[in-house]
Design an enzyme around this catalytic site. Structure first.
Site, PDB file in Angstrom:
ATOM      1  N   CYS A   1       0.838  -1.214   0.000  1.00  0.00           N
ATOM      2  CA  CYS A   1       0.000   0.000   0.000  1.00  0.00           C
ATOM      3  C   CYS A   1       0.872   1.262   0.000  1.00  0.00           C
ATOM      4  CB  CYS A   1      -0.873   0.034   1.243  1.00  0.00           C
ATOM      5  SG  CYS A   1      -2.138  -1.230   1.309  1.00  0.00           S
TER       6      CYS A   1
ATOM      7  N   GLU B   1       0.683   3.796   2.005  1.00  0.00           N
ATOM      8  CA  GLU B   1       1.088   4.184   3.364  1.00  0.00           C
ATOM      9  C   GLU B   1       2.339   3.425   3.786  1.00  0.00           C
ATOM     10  OE1 GLU B   1      -1.856   3.254   2.262  1.00  0.00           O
ATOM     11  OE2 GLU B   1      -3.485   3.895   3.549  1.00  0.00           O
TER      12      GLU B   1
ATOM     13  N   CYS C   1      -5.811   0.652   5.195  1.00  0.00           N
ATOM     14  CA  CYS C   1      -6.266  -0.717   5.461  1.00  0.00           C
ATOM     15  C   CYS C   1      -5.766  -1.149   6.838  1.00  0.00           C
ATOM     16  CB  CYS C   1      -5.754  -1.664   4.373  1.00  0.00           C
ATOM     17  SG  CYS C   1      -4.004  -2.074   4.538  1.00  0.00           S
TER      18      CYS C   1
ATOM     19  N   CYS D   1      -1.911  -1.510   7.214  1.00  0.00           N
ATOM     20  CA  CYS D   1      -1.221  -0.212   7.342  1.00  0.00           C
ATOM     21  C   CYS D   1      -1.471   0.403   8.717  1.00  0.00           C
ATOM     22  CB  CYS D   1      -1.669   0.734   6.233  1.00  0.00           C
ATOM     23  SG  CYS D   1      -1.055   0.239   4.611  1.00  0.00           S
TER      24      CYS D   1
HETATM   25  N1  THU Z   1      -4.343   0.395  -0.992  1.00  0.00           N
HETATM   26  C1  THU Z   1      -3.482   1.314  -0.490  1.00  0.00           C
HETATM   27  O1  THU Z   1      -2.517   1.734  -1.132  1.00  0.00           O
HETATM   28  N2  THU Z   1      -3.710   1.756   0.781  1.00  0.00           N
HETATM   29  C2  THU Z   1      -4.714   1.309   1.588  1.00  0.00           C
HETATM   30  O2  THU Z   1      -4.722   1.595   2.768  1.00  0.00           O
HETATM   31  C3  THU Z   1      -5.787   0.503   1.016  1.00  0.00           C
HETATM   32  C4  THU Z   1      -5.471  -0.155  -0.283  1.00  0.00           C
HETATM   33  C5  THU Z   1      -4.082  -0.125  -2.340  1.00  0.00           C
HETATM   34  C6  THU Z   1      -3.638  -1.561  -2.390  1.00  0.00           C
HETATM   35  C7  THU Z   1      -4.053  -1.963  -3.774  1.00  0.00           C
HETATM   36  O3  THU Z   1      -3.012  -1.631  -4.685  1.00  0.00           O
HETATM   37  C8  THU Z   1      -5.257  -1.084  -4.088  1.00  0.00           C
HETATM   38  O4  THU Z   1      -5.248  -0.048  -3.125  1.00  0.00           O
HETATM   39  C9  THU Z   1      -6.577  -1.807  -4.037  1.00  0.00           C
HETATM   40  O5  THU Z   1      -6.730  -2.488  -2.844  1.00  0.00           O
END
Ligand code: THU
Length: 136
Positions: free
Chosen positions: A57, A59, A90, A93
Site C-alpha cells: 500500500c 502508506e 487498510c 497499514c
Molecule cells: N491500498 C493502499 O494503497 N492503501 C490502503 O490503505 C488501502 C489499499 C491499495 C492496495 C491496492 O493496490 C489497491 O489499493 C486496491 O486495494
C-alpha cells in the site's frame, strides 16, 4: 492535529505520489505523504503485483522508506485515493502505524479530487490496538 496549511501541503504531496502508483490490476491509485517529527516528508504509492499478495500500500511504502532512512518518529500522514470516497488506511497499514506512532498521530484521508477530506487520529481509527507496549 496539524494546521490546515500543513494538511493541504501534505495532501498535495500525496496527490503527487499517487501519480507514481503502479496499480494495473485494481486501477485504484493511492498516494501518501508521511510527515516526520523533524518536518521531513516521505512519499509513497501503492505498488501492485501480478501475484497479488506482494502488493504494498501507499502508506506502507512511505513508512518503509522512512524507516530505512533511520527515521522512526512521525506526526501525520495524508492519503489520497482515486475513488469517490476518502482513502482510509487498510488494517495492515494501521498496524504499521501502531508500531511507530502515538495515538495522536494524524491520519488525513481524501477522495480523488480533494472535495472530501477527513482528519482523524490513530486513536480514532484504531482504538484498542495491539502494539509494542503489549510485549514489554
Ligand atoms: N491500498 C493502499 O494503497 N492503501 C490502503 O490503505 C488501502 C489499499 C491499495 C492496495 C491496492 O493496490 C489497491 O489499493 C486496491 O486495494
Amino acid at each position: 492535529m496539524i494546521d490546515l496549511e500543513k494538511q493541504n501541503e501534505l495532501l498535495k504531496l500525496a496527490a503527487e505520489a499517487r501519480d507514481r502508483s503502479y496499480s494495473p490490476y485494481s486501477h485504484y491509485a493511492v498516494g501518501a505523504a508521511l510527515l516526520t517529527k523533524d518536518g521531513v516528508v516521505y512519499q509513497g504509492c501503492n505498488i501492485e503485483n501480478a501475484s497479488y499478495t506482494p502488493t504494498v500500500c501507499a502508506e506502507r511504502s512511505a513508512f518503509f522508506k522512512a524507516i530505512f532512512d533511520g527515521v522512526r518518529e512521525f506526526t501525520a500522514i495524508a492519503v489520497i485515493g482515486s475513488g469517490e470516497s476518502p482513502a482510509y488506511p487498510c488494517g495492515v497499514c494501521r498496524q504499521v502505524m501502531a508500531e511507530f506512532c502515538d495515538g495522536d498521530f494524524a491520519v488525513i484521508t481524501s477522495n480523488c479530487d480533494g472535495s472530501c477530506v477527513i482528519a482523524e487520529t490513530l486513536d480514532q481509527i484504531m482504538p484498542h490496538r495491539f502494539g509494542p507496549k503489549d510485549l514489554l
